[in-house]
Scaffold this motif. Structure first.
Motif, short mmCIF file in Angstrom:
data_model
loop_
_atom_site.label_atom_id
_atom_site.label_comp_id
_atom_site.label_asym_id
_atom_site.label_seq_id
_atom_site.Cartn_x
_atom_site.Cartn_y
_atom_site.Cartn_z
N UNK A 140 0.81 -1.36 -0.54
CA UNK A 140 -0.06 -0.07 0.10
C UNK A 140 0.56 1.75 -0.11
N UNK A 141 2.36 1.00 0.14
CA UNK A 141 3.03 2.34 0.41
C UNK A 141 2.87 3.69 -0.63
N UNK B 66 0.59 4.36 -1.77
CA UNK B 66 -1.05 5.09 -2.82
C UNK B 66 -1.18 6.23 -1.30
N UNK B 67 -0.41 5.60 -0.33
CA UNK B 67 -0.56 6.65 1.19
C UNK B 67 0.37 8.39 0.22
N UNK B 68 -0.89 8.69 0.84
CA UNK B 68 -0.98 10.29 1.33
C UNK B 68 0.21 10.85 1.84
N UNK C 188 0.81 12.26 6.44
CA UNK C 188 0.10 11.14 7.91
C UNK C 188 0.84 10.83 8.76
N UNK C 189 0.29 10.64 9.80
CA UNK C 189 0.86 10.47 11.18
C UNK C 189 1.73 9.60 10.97
N UNK C 190 2.18 9.42 11.44
CA UNK C 190 3.51 7.83 11.93
C UNK C 190 2.58 6.83 12.25
N UNK C 191 3.15 5.64 11.45
CA UNK C 191 2.22 4.37 11.61
C UNK C 191 1.92 3.74 13.29
N UNK C 192 0.57 3.47 14.09
CA UNK C 192 0.74 3.26 15.31
C UNK C 192 1.46 2.33 15.70
N UNK C 193 1.96 1.99 16.81
CA UNK C 193 2.83 0.67 17.11
C UNK C 193 2.01 -0.95 17.55
N UNK C 194 2.51 -1.78 17.54
CA UNK C 194 1.64 -2.27 18.67
C UNK C 194 1.53 -2.11 19.67
N UNK C 195 -0.03 -2.47 20.58
CA UNK C 195 0.29 -2.04 21.47
C UNK C 195 0.35 -3.89 22.73
N UNK D 186 -4.14 17.87 17.76
CA UNK D 186 -5.16 18.36 16.71
C UNK D 186 -4.72 19.03 16.12
N UNK E 178 -1.86 18.82 13.44
CA UNK E 178 -2.53 18.05 12.32
C UNK E 178 -3.08 19.01 11.24
#
Lengths: 411, 411
Positions: B8-9, B11-13, B16-23, B134, B137
Motif C-alpha cells: 500500500x505504501x 498509495x499513502x498520501x 500521514x501521522x507515523x503508523x501506530x506501534x503494536x500495543x 489535533x 495536524x
C-alpha cells in the motif's frame, strides 16, 4: 460590553456543509435509513449479556480501551475472527481487526489513510449515499462502474482501469458493496470476485470491500468475501453489527494488513470506541449470533414480500424491481417522467419518506426516476399504507401509475 | 497472478501521522492517560440502570438515534441540562446540547466547523496533548498563553490579542480548560473569567471552554462556567462523563448556540453516538450522579496525597509542584538538567510510564524538565513503588535527586 448576540458567521471556513435543520421526528411512513425491525432487537439476550459481562468485568471500564488496548475489546475481535472464518471464509486473527464506532468510522479511517484532494477512486455507479457524500466532501474524483443483476460489471471496470492507466491515473481503491449491494441488492458472484482481484492485482489498485449487509441473506448462503479470496492482502474489509443486531449500537470493524491498520489506528484519535457496546455484543454474539440472524432475516423477508406486493398492487407495471436475495432495501424504477427528487419532497409532505435515486448514484440521469425503499423498520401495515400514499402522490404529481391501468390489472 | 504481498505504501498520501506501534499492554506503573480508579466505577449502579432502561426502551435500539434524533438521547440531554445549571450555572435546554462520542469528538467537531489550514488559535501554553496534536495536524498556528497558579494570565492574553490585531489576524477561538486545567490543575477565578469574556467580546474571538475535569474538585466548589457568564453566546462549552463515571464509556457533550450546533451536527456523519452508553448514563446519573461524584473525589484526593508524599519522600526538594484543587494529575517540575523526554524513555524501560512535559506545552524549553503524573488509575502501593522507581531512574540518568540530600532530608 453590549449584550448583542455573538456572530460566528465571519469565522466559518469555506466549504462547510449546509447547517443541519432541526430534527422534527421520523416521517409517519419512513422508508429511509438503515433502521431495523424493533421487534427483532434481541432485548432479553442483550440484557442477560450486559449483566454477565458487567458483573465479571465492569471495573475495566475505568481504563480507556479496557484491558484490550486500542484495537478494541479482545473477546469481540475473537468473535469477529471466528464469524468471518465461518461465514465469509476470511482467515484473520484478532490482531488483524480494528473495532470502530460503526462502519461509518471505518469509511472515514480508510479514506483518511489513503485519500487526498484530487485523488481518483472507483466505486459502483449506484452506491451508498454516505460513501458518495464523503468522497465528494474530500474533493476526490469518483468514477462509477455500472451494475447489472450480478453487481459490478467487470467489463466496465476493466475498461475504466485501462483508460485511467492511459491517462497515468492510479485510482486509490475500488470500493464495492459486493454482498447485498446498497442500493441494488445484488450479490457479486464468485467468478466476478476472482476477476475483480485479478484486475486489482494487474493495476495495483486495492479493493475496499464493504460487507455491512452480508449477514442478511435469505438463504444464508454467500460467496466467500473478496478478502478471503485474495492471495496478496490487497483488500480492506469492513463490517458492522448495525444491521444484524441493532443500528443504535455503534460498533463496526476493519480487517486489513497491519501496514494499513497501523495507519488507521494512528488516525483513530477517539480514545477507543464505546466499550460497553463492544462488551455486550461480544457476550451476546458468541453464543447467539448464529441463531439470531436466521430469525431476523425471516422477518425481513416477510416485510419485503409485503412491500413487493404493495408495490405491485398500487403501481402495477409502473414500478420495476428485482427480488433481492437479502438486505433491508428495494431499488425501484418508476416511469421515466417521474423525478424522484421532486417526488421526495411531495411524498414527505404526505408523510412518506423515501430515498431519491440521484442521491445514491454517480449517474444522476440514470437514477432520476429510481428510488430506494427501506422495509425493515416500518410495520407490515405501515408498508401497505405508505406505499398506497406514495402511489397517490405519484399519480397526482406525475400521472403515474395510471389509475385505469392499475385498476384493470388488479380488479 | 503472483502471490507477492500487496504494497500500500505507494498509495499513502503525504502528511500521514507515523503508523501506530503494536500495543504491548500498560506499563507496570502507569502514570499516564485519563484512566480512572477501577474500584470507583459504580458497577452495581450501572447494572441496575442498564437493566431498567433496556427493559423499558430496548426496542428503540432498532433506530439510529433512538427516538431522540441526531442530537442524542433526550433523557441524557435533559440530565446534562439540569446538571450544568446546578453545578456550572449554565442556562441551557436539551435542544442546546449535542451528545458526542467523548469530548475528543467534540474537539474534532469544533475544529472542523471553525478551522482551516493557516488559521490561528489561542490556547493555554500548557495544555492537553490531544488538543495540541489535533491543531498541529490541522496546520493551524497556535499561540500559547502562559499560566500562573490561577490559570491563564489575562495580561498575556490581552497583549497577544492586541498584537495579533496589529497584524490583522483574528484568531478563531481562545481554547481554555479553566476548571482543573490540564496539566497544571489550576482553576481560573471568576474575575479572570469575566476579563476573558471582555477580551473575547472586544476582539470578536469566541471562547472554547473545555470543562471535562470540572466535576473532580475536592470541595465541590467551582466558579460558574465561562459559558454561564457570557451575555452574548460567544462560548462553546464541552464536557464529558469519562472522568466522572468511566473513561471507556465514550460519551461527551457540546453546548453551543444553534448557529454552531447546526454546523457541527452537519459534520457529525457517524449516525449518532453509541446509544446504549447514552441510555445507561442517563438512567444512572439522574438519581446517582450527585452522590457518586463526592465519593469518587475523596478517593482521588487520597491517591493524590499518596503521590505527593511519595514525591516528597523520594525526590525531596528536587520535585516541585502545587497541591491541585481537583483532577487526576499532578504537574511536576524537576531540576533544570532533567530532560523529561529522555526520562520518559528510561523510565518506561524500568516499567514506569509518565507524560513528558514538552508533549503538553507550546513552550518545549519551559516544559523540558516538567512532567505530568496521573494518579487515579494506579493503586496506592503502585504509586509509592512507581515513584521510587522513577526516582532511581532520575538519579541514575540525571544525578537527581541527590541521594545524600534526600536521605539527609528524610532520615
Amino acid at each position: 460590553m453590549t449584550s448583542a448576540t455573538f456572530d460566528f458567521a465571519p469565522l466559518l471556513p469555506a466549504g462547510l456543509p449546509a447547517p443541519a435543520a432541526k430534527w422534527t421526528g421520523l416521517a409517519k411512513y419512513s422508508f429511509i435509513g438503515g433502521n431495523n425491525d424493533a421487534d427483532q432487537v434481541p432485548v432479553e439476550g442483550l440484557i442477560d449479556a450486559v449483566n454477565a459481562v458487567l458483573k465479571r468485568e465492569g471495573k475495566t471500564l475505568a481504563t480507556y480501551g479496557l484491558a484490550s488496548g486500542p484495537q478494541g475489546y479482545r473477546p469481540l475481535r475473537e468473535f469477529i475472527s471466528a464469524k468471518l472464518k465461518r461465514d465469509a471464509g476470511i482467515n484473520c486473527t484478532a490482531d488483524d481487526i480494528l473495532i470502530v464506532s460503526g462502519s461509518l468510522q471505518a469509511l472515514d479511517l480508510v479514506n483518511q489513510s489513503l485519500l487526498t484532494r484530487g485523488d481518483t477512486v472507483i466505486i459502483e455507479q449506484e452506491t451508498y449515499q454516505g460513501s458518495l457524500n464523503r468522497l465528494t466532501r474530500l474533493g476526490v474524483n469518483v468514477v462509477g462502474i455500472p451494475l447489472d443483476q450480478d453487481g459490478m460489471r467487470m467489463d466496465a471496470l476493466a475498461s475504466v482501469l485501462a483508460d485511467l492507466k492511459r491517462r497515468s491515473v492510479t485510482p486509490k481503491y475500488i470500493y464495492t458493496i459486493p454482498t447485498v449491494q446498497n442500493p441494488t441488492g445484488t450479490i457479486l458472484p464468485e467468478v466476478r470476485r476472482a476477476e475483480l482481484l485479478r484486475l486489482s492485482q494487474e493495476y495495483g489498485v486495492p479493493v475496499f470491500e464493504d460487507d455491512c449487509y452480508a449477514d442478511l441473506i435469505w438463504d444464508g448462503k454467500r460467496p466467500p468475501a473478496i478478502h478471503a479470496m485474495s492471495k496478496t492482502g490487497g483488500v480492506i474489509h469492513i463490517g458492522s453489527f448495525s444491521k444484524s443486531i441493532a443500528p443504535a449500537l455503534r460498533v463496526g470493524y476493519i480487517v486489513a494488513p497491519w501496514q494499513m491498520l497501523s495507519r488507521m489506528l494512528a488516525l483513530k484519535t477517539d480514545a477507543g470506541s464505546g466499550a460497553l457496546e463492544q462488551m455486550v455484543l461480544a457476550e451476546y454474539c458468541a453464543p447467539h449470533f448464529a441463531s439470531h440472524v436466521p430469525k431476523l432475516t425471516r422477518g425481513l423477508r416477510a416485510k419485503l414480500d409485503t412491500l413487493m406486493e404493495a408495490l405491485n398492487e398500487q403501481f402495477g407495471t409502473a414500478a420495476e424491481f428485482c427480488d433481492p436475495k437479502g438486505g433491508i432495501f428495494l431499488w425501484v424504477k418508476l416511469p421515466d417522467n417521474v423525478d424522484t427528487l421532486k417526488l421526495y419532497q411531495a411524498a414527505l409532505a404526505a408523510g412518506v419518506a423515501i430515498n431519491p435515486g440521484p442521491e445514491w448514484s454517480t449517474d444522476k440521469a440514470y437514477a432520476g426516476s429510481r428510488l430506494r425503499l427501506c422495509f425493515a423498520s416500518p410495520s407490515h401495515e405501515q408498508i401497505r399504507e405508505g406505499v398506497a400514499v406514495l402511489a397517490d402522490v405519484c399519480r397526482r404529481e406525475f400521472g403515474v401509475p395510471a389509475r385505469s391501468a392499475n385498476v384493470e390489472k388488479r380488479a
